[in-house]
Design a protein around this motif. Structure first.
Motif, PDB file in Angstrom:
ATOM      1  N   LEU A  34     -10.733  69.578  29.005  1.00 55.04           N
ATOM      2  CA  LEU A  34     -10.076  70.802  29.466  1.00 55.04           C
ATOM      3  C   LEU A  34     -10.338  71.014  30.962  1.00 55.04           C
ATOM      4  CD1 LEU A  34     -10.959  73.266  26.543  1.00 55.04           C
ATOM      5  CD2 LEU A  34      -8.663  72.443  27.128  1.00 55.04           C
ATOM      6  N   SER A  35     -11.574  70.809  31.356  1.00 51.49           N
ATOM      7  CA  SER A  35     -11.954  71.026  32.745  1.00 51.49           C
ATOM      8  C   SER A  35     -11.270  70.045  33.693  1.00 51.49           C
ATOM      9  CB  SER A  35     -13.472  70.918  32.880  1.00 51.49           C
ATOM     10  OG  SER A  35     -13.858  71.175  34.202  1.00 51.49           O
ATOM     11  N   VAL A  36     -11.217  68.783  33.304  1.00 55.24           N
ATOM     12  CA  VAL A  36     -10.687  67.762  34.219  1.00 55.24           C
ATOM     13  C   VAL A  36      -9.186  67.916  34.454  1.00 55.24           C
ATOM     14  CG1 VAL A  36     -10.133  65.826  32.673  1.00 55.24           C
ATOM     15  CG2 VAL A  36     -11.094  65.358  34.897  1.00 55.24           C
ATOM     16  N   VAL A  37      -8.477  68.531  33.516  1.00 54.36           N
ATOM     17  CA  VAL A  37      -7.031  68.731  33.707  1.00 54.36           C
ATOM     18  C   VAL A  37      -6.703  70.170  34.106  1.00 54.36           C
ATOM     19  CG1 VAL A  37      -6.441  66.858  32.124  1.00 54.36           C
ATOM     20  CG2 VAL A  37      -6.477  69.212  31.272  1.00 54.36           C
ATOM     21  N   SER A  38      -7.726  70.979  34.372  1.00 52.77           N
ATOM     22  CA  SER A  38      -7.495  72.393  34.647  1.00 52.77           C
ATOM     23  C   SER A  38      -6.812  72.649  35.984  1.00 52.77           C
ATOM     24  CB  SER A  38      -8.801  73.180  34.563  1.00 52.77           C
ATOM     25  OG  SER A  38      -9.704  72.764  35.565  1.00 52.77           O
ATOM     26  N   ASP A  39      -7.140  71.906  37.009  1.00 53.12           N
ATOM     27  CA  ASP A  39      -6.532  72.121  38.322  1.00 53.12           C
ATOM     28  C   ASP A  39      -5.192  71.421  38.459  1.00 53.12           C
ATOM     29  OD1 ASP A  39      -8.571  73.728  39.296  1.00 53.12           O
ATOM     30  OD2 ASP A  39      -9.695  72.032  40.081  1.00 53.12           O
ATOM     31  N   THR A  40      -5.168  70.169  38.017  1.00 58.27           N
ATOM     32  CA  THR A  40      -3.974  69.355  38.147  1.00 58.27           C
ATOM     33  C   THR A  40      -3.766  68.571  36.861  1.00 58.27           C
ATOM     34  OG1 THR A  40      -4.456  69.062  40.494  1.00 58.27           O
ATOM     35  CG2 THR A  40      -2.866  67.549  39.535  1.00 58.27           C
ATOM     36  N   PRO A  41      -2.587  68.675  36.260  1.00 60.05           N
ATOM     37  CA  PRO A  41      -2.338  67.855  35.066  1.00 60.05           C
ATOM     38  C   PRO A  41      -2.593  66.382  35.376  1.00 60.05           C
ATOM     39  CG  PRO A  41      -0.608  69.482  35.331  1.00 60.05           C
ATOM     40  CD  PRO A  41      -1.445  69.524  36.590  1.00 60.05           C
ATOM     41  N   ALA A  75      -3.666  72.494  24.951  1.00 58.90           N
ATOM     42  CA  ALA A  75      -3.095  71.633  25.986  1.00 58.90           C
ATOM     43  C   ALA A  75      -1.719  71.175  25.510  1.00 58.90           C
ATOM     44  CB  ALA A  75      -4.003  70.428  26.254  1.00 58.90           C
ATOM     45  N   ALA A  76      -0.965  70.647  26.455  1.00 57.45           N
ATOM     46  CA  ALA A  76       0.372  70.136  26.136  1.00 57.45           C
ATOM     47  C   ALA A  76       0.644  68.914  26.997  1.00 57.45           C
ATOM     48  CB  ALA A  76       1.428  71.215  26.399  1.00 57.45           C
ATOM     49  N   PHE A  77       1.440  68.007  26.457  1.00 53.47           N
ATOM     50  CA  PHE A  77       1.875  66.863  27.237  1.00 53.47           C
ATOM     51  C   PHE A  77       3.163  67.244  27.959  1.00 53.47           C
ATOM     52  CE2 PHE A  77      -0.634  64.456  24.023  1.00 53.47           C
ATOM     53  CZ  PHE A  77      -1.509  63.853  24.911  1.00 53.47           C
ATOM     54  N   ARG A  78       3.209  66.931  29.250  1.00 48.98           N
ATOM     55  CA  ARG A  78       4.387  67.197  30.077  1.00 48.98           C
ATOM     56  C   ARG A  78       4.952  65.881  30.587  1.00 48.98           C
ATOM     57  NH1 ARG A  78       2.032  71.837  34.061  1.00 48.98           N
ATOM     58  NH2 ARG A  78       1.844  73.497  32.509  1.00 48.98           N
ATOM     59  N   THR A  79       6.209  65.897  30.892  1.00 43.63           N
ATOM     60  CA  THR A  79       6.854  64.709  31.453  1.00 43.63           C
ATOM     61  C   THR A  79       6.204  64.368  32.789  1.00 43.63           C
ATOM     62  OG1 THR A  79       8.925  65.318  30.407  1.00 43.63           O
ATOM     63  CG2 THR A  79       9.059  63.738  32.215  1.00 43.63           C
ATOM     64  N   ASN A  80       5.949  63.092  32.970  1.00 40.45           N
ATOM     65  CA  ASN A  80       5.363  62.600  34.213  1.00 40.45           C
ATOM     66  C   ASN A  80       6.502  62.020  35.055  1.00 40.45           C
ATOM     67  OD1 ASN A  80       4.066  61.230  36.250  1.00 40.45           O
ATOM     68  ND2 ASN A  80       2.586  60.229  34.920  1.00 40.45           N
ATOM     69  N   PRO A  81       6.831  62.655  36.168  1.00 42.58           N
ATOM     70  CA  PRO A  81       7.938  62.146  36.988  1.00 42.58           C
ATOM     71  C   PRO A  81       7.669  60.765  37.573  1.00 42.58           C
ATOM     72  CG  PRO A  81       6.788  63.923  38.127  1.00 42.58           C
ATOM     73  CD  PRO A  81       6.204  63.833  36.747  1.00 42.58           C
ATOM     74  N   ARG A  86       7.377  57.520  33.040  1.00 41.00           N
ATOM     75  CA  ARG A  86       7.873  58.109  31.791  1.00 41.00           C
ATOM     76  C   ARG A  86       6.970  57.816  30.592  1.00 41.00           C
ATOM     77  NH1 ARG A  86      13.690  56.268  30.658  1.00 41.00           N
ATOM     78  NH2 ARG A  86      12.788  54.367  31.450  1.00 41.00           N
ATOM     79  N   GLY A  87       6.307  56.670  30.601  1.00 39.76           N
ATOM     80  CA  GLY A  87       5.484  56.285  29.457  1.00 39.76           C
ATOM     81  C   GLY A  87       4.093  56.897  29.443  1.00 39.76           C
ATOM     82  N   SER A  88       3.720  57.578  30.512  1.00 39.14           N
ATOM     83  CA  SER A  88       2.384  58.181  30.601  1.00 39.14           C
ATOM     84  C   SER A  88       2.519  59.673  30.901  1.00 39.14           C
ATOM     85  CB  SER A  88       1.566  57.518  31.709  1.00 39.14           C
ATOM     86  OG  SER A  88       1.313  56.178  31.401  1.00 39.14           O
ATOM     87  N   PRO A  89       2.647  60.482  29.866  1.00 34.84           N
ATOM     88  CA  PRO A  89       2.810  61.916  30.106  1.00 34.84           C
ATOM     89  C   PRO A  89       1.559  62.527  30.725  1.00 34.84           C
ATOM     90  CG  PRO A  89       2.480  61.501  27.775  1.00 34.84           C
ATOM     91  CD  PRO A  89       2.604  60.161  28.440  1.00 34.84           C
ATOM     92  N   LEU A  90       1.744  63.690  31.315  1.00 40.85           N
ATOM     93  CA  LEU A  90       0.645  64.425  31.931  1.00 40.85           C
ATOM     94  C   LEU A  90       0.080  65.429  30.932  1.00 40.85           C
ATOM     95  CD1 LEU A  90       2.327  65.150  35.380  1.00 40.85           C
ATOM     96  CD2 LEU A  90       0.596  63.403  34.864  1.00 40.85           C
TER      97      LEU A  90
END
Length: 148
Positions: free
Chosen positions: A40-47, A77-83, A86-90
């Motif tokens: 949770l902490s490591v993705v808190s600032d930037t997905p 948490a949620a997976f978001r599209t990685n611009p 495509r194969g590695s969501p954020l």
């Protein structure tokens, strides 16, 4: 001097274990584990991608993937599209994940304040300086060693 360093290393491992147990207790008070708290902490600032989060934490990608899936399943948490790939969501926090992280962080801050009572700030700073120097030396030697 080598004997003192060996004893220091043993003390660091003992302290790490005690602090890990303390962290588990703090995280469990909010229904989490320390490992989930770290993700949770490591993705808190930037997905981050799962692989990126694993690199930052210094752990295996597969373990972070399992934790990420659990956090997504719980709505933290949620997976978001990685611009960029495509194969590695954020992996990003949801509002519930942000709330849980804030609560755990506040509990940890209180625990740290309590631990610091009676410990001279100069001693804490000196210990941090020594540990950073030790880590830098270990990393320097790893970089010099083939395959290390």
């Amino acid at each position: 001097m080598a004997d003192e360093l060996a004893l220091l290393i043993a003390d660091v491992y003992e302290a790490a274990g005690a602090l890990r147990r303390s962290g588990e207790a703090i995280a469990s008070s909010r229904g989490q584990t320390q490992a989930r708290w770290q993700v949770l902490s490591v993705v808190s600032d930037t997905p981050q991608t799962v692989a990126g989060a694993a690199r930052r934490l210094g752990v295996a990608r597969q373990g972070v993937q399992r934790l990420a899936n659990d956090l997504v399943g719980e709505g933290l948490a949620a997976f978001r599209t990685n611009p960029d790939h495509r194969g590695s969501p954020l992996l990003a926090l949801t509002p519930d994940g942000e709330r849980v992280l804030r609560e755990i962080t506040a509990l940890a801050a209180e625990a740290h304040r309590s631990l610091a009572v009676g410990l001279p700030e100069a001693d804490i700073a000196a210990a941090r300086t020594l540990l950073r120097r030790l880590v830098e030396e270990v990393r320097r030697r790893e970089a010099e060693t083939p395959g290390g």
